[in-house]
Design a protein around this motif. Structure first.
Motif, mmCIF file in Angstrom:
data_model
loop_
_atom_site.group_PDB
_atom_site.id
_atom_site.type_symbol
_atom_site.label_atom_id
_atom_site.label_comp_id
_atom_site.label_asym_id
_atom_site.label_seq_id
_atom_site.Cartn_x
_atom_site.Cartn_y
_atom_site.Cartn_z
ATOM 1 N N LEU A 113 33.955 -16.918 -19.585
ATOM 2 C CA LEU A 113 34.901 -16.033 -18.896
ATOM 3 C C LEU A 113 36.227 -15.935 -19.630
ATOM 4 C CD1 LEU A 113 34.223 -17.145 -15.224
ATOM 5 C CD2 LEU A 113 33.208 -15.243 -16.482
ATOM 6 N N LEU A 114 36.449 -16.846 -20.551
ATOM 7 C CA LEU A 114 37.696 -16.864 -21.314
ATOM 8 C C LEU A 114 37.601 -16.085 -22.624
ATOM 9 C CD1 LEU A 114 38.563 -20.633 -20.757
ATOM 10 C CD2 LEU A 114 39.347 -18.656 -19.429
ATOM 11 N N ILE A 115 36.428 -15.555 -22.938
ATOM 12 C CA ILE A 115 36.246 -14.772 -24.160
ATOM 13 C C ILE A 115 37.008 -13.462 -24.009
ATOM 14 C CG2 ILE A 115 34.554 -13.548 -25.595
ATOM 15 C CD1 ILE A 115 32.501 -15.711 -24.746
ATOM 16 N N SER A 116 37.829 -13.137 -25.005
ATOM 17 C CA SER A 116 38.694 -11.964 -24.878
ATOM 18 C C SER A 116 37.968 -10.642 -25.127
ATOM 19 C CB SER A 116 39.891 -12.088 -25.815
ATOM 20 O OG SER A 116 39.446 -12.263 -27.143
ATOM 21 N N ASP A 117 37.002 -10.605 -26.021
ATOM 22 C CA ASP A 117 36.257 -9.381 -26.289
ATOM 23 C C ASP A 117 35.333 -9.079 -25.107
ATOM 24 O OD1 ASP A 117 33.440 -8.268 -27.660
ATOM 25 O OD2 ASP A 117 35.290 -7.290 -28.382
ATOM 26 N N LYS A 118 35.541 -7.916 -24.477
ATOM 27 C CA LYS A 118 34.815 -7.581 -23.252
ATOM 28 C C LYS A 118 33.300 -7.535 -23.448
ATOM 29 C CE LYS A 118 34.564 -4.246 -19.533
ATOM 30 N NZ LYS A 118 35.119 -3.073 -18.903
ATOM 31 N N ASN A 119 32.834 -6.917 -24.529
ATOM 32 C CA ASN A 119 31.386 -6.811 -24.770
ATOM 33 C C ASN A 119 30.767 -8.175 -25.022
ATOM 34 O OD1 ASN A 119 31.308 -4.025 -24.445
ATOM 35 N ND2 ASN A 119 31.843 -3.666 -26.594
ATOM 36 N N GLU A 120 31.423 -8.979 -25.823
ATOM 37 C CA GLU A 120 30.917 -10.326 -26.101
ATOM 38 C C GLU A 120 30.926 -11.167 -24.826
ATOM 39 O OE1 GLU A 120 31.838 -14.254 -28.898
ATOM 40 O OE2 GLU A 120 33.167 -12.511 -29.009
ATOM 41 N N ARG A 121 32.012 -11.027 -24.032
ATOM 42 C CA ARG A 121 32.118 -11.773 -22.771
ATOM 43 C C ARG A 121 30.981 -11.391 -21.829
ATOM 44 N NH1 ARG A 121 37.123 -10.606 -21.219
ATOM 45 N NH2 ARG A 121 36.466 -8.752 -20.109
ATOM 46 N N LYS A 122 30.666 -10.101 -21.722
ATOM 47 C CA LYS A 122 29.586 -9.653 -20.830
ATOM 48 C C LYS A 122 28.254 -10.245 -21.256
ATOM 49 C CE LYS A 122 27.229 -5.737 -18.789
ATOM 50 N NZ LYS A 122 26.575 -6.628 -17.893
ATOM 51 N N ILE A 123 27.938 -10.166 -22.517
ATOM 52 C CA ILE A 123 26.652 -10.678 -23.022
ATOM 53 C C ILE A 123 26.560 -12.187 -22.812
ATOM 54 C CG2 ILE A 123 25.288 -11.058 -25.114
ATOM 55 C CD1 ILE A 123 26.413 -8.305 -26.086
ATOM 56 N N LYS A 124 27.597 -12.899 -23.231
ATOM 57 C CA LYS A 124 27.548 -14.363 -23.147
ATOM 58 C C LYS A 124 27.664 -14.870 -21.714
ATOM 59 C CE LYS A 124 28.576 -15.399 -27.827
ATOM 60 N NZ LYS A 124 29.186 -16.259 -28.777
ATOM 61 N N SER A 125 28.472 -14.195 -20.896
ATOM 62 C CA SER A 125 28.607 -14.653 -19.508
ATOM 63 C C SER A 125 27.326 -14.379 -18.716
ATOM 64 C CB SER A 125 29.821 -14.020 -18.821
ATOM 65 O OG SER A 125 29.656 -12.627 -18.659
#
Length: 160
Positions: A113-125
């Motif tokens: 949830l702390l990942i700043s890149d929205k696309n990367e955050r969505k995939i990883k979260s």
């Protein structure tokens, strides 16, 4: 069994009517007491174990129930402040404190949830949430082996 003797005194009598010695009476009494204590300890232990599982299942139920608060299945910093989901998630370390795998997957999900890149955050979260929910189900004795990943991701929300 106790009965009156011919002389009017009390006698201890076995199952088949023969007289019991004091030693036999003591052994019988001690065995009865020990079996009662043992049965009580076993019952308390089983009830505590079942109560622990029930608490875990209730929390998993809350987390699945409030999953809709993750906007479009997308866990973002803003979304995590949804009250029901946040409350349930904040209870995880308390309820699952003995389960190292649950706590590790909980931390991984939070970290995504702390990942700043929205696309990367969505995939990883999404991936971290699925792994976290699978581990919760496993530990809470909820059979989810035959569920595909979409069951863990999708949520029913009439406002969508």
């Amino acid at each position: 069994m106790v009965r009156k003797s011919e002389r009017g005194s009390i006698e201890l009598v076995g199952i088949e009517g023969e007289k019991m010695t004091v030693q036999q009476a003591i052994i019988t009494l001690v065995a009865a007491i020990i079996s009662g204590i043992l049965a009580t300890i076993i019952t308390i232990s089983i009830n505590a174990y079942l109560a622990d599982i029930k608490r875990k299942q209730d929390l998993v139920d809350d987390i699945f129930g409030f999953k809709y608060q993750l906007t479009d299945g997308d866990a973002t910093n803003k979304d995590i402040y949804a009250k029901g989901f946040s409350r349930a998630m904040n209870r995880v370390p308390i309820i699952f404190y003995k389960n190292k795998n649950v706590l590790e997957k909980y931390d991984r999900f939070f970290d995504t949830l702390l990942i700043s890149d929205k696309n990367e955050r969505k995939i990883k979260s999404d991936e971290a949430l699925i792994n976290f929910l699978k581990e919760l189900c496993k530990v809470a004795h909820i059979k989810s082996d035959n569920w595909n990943d979409s069951v863990f991701k999708r949520s029913f929300n009439t406002s969508n």
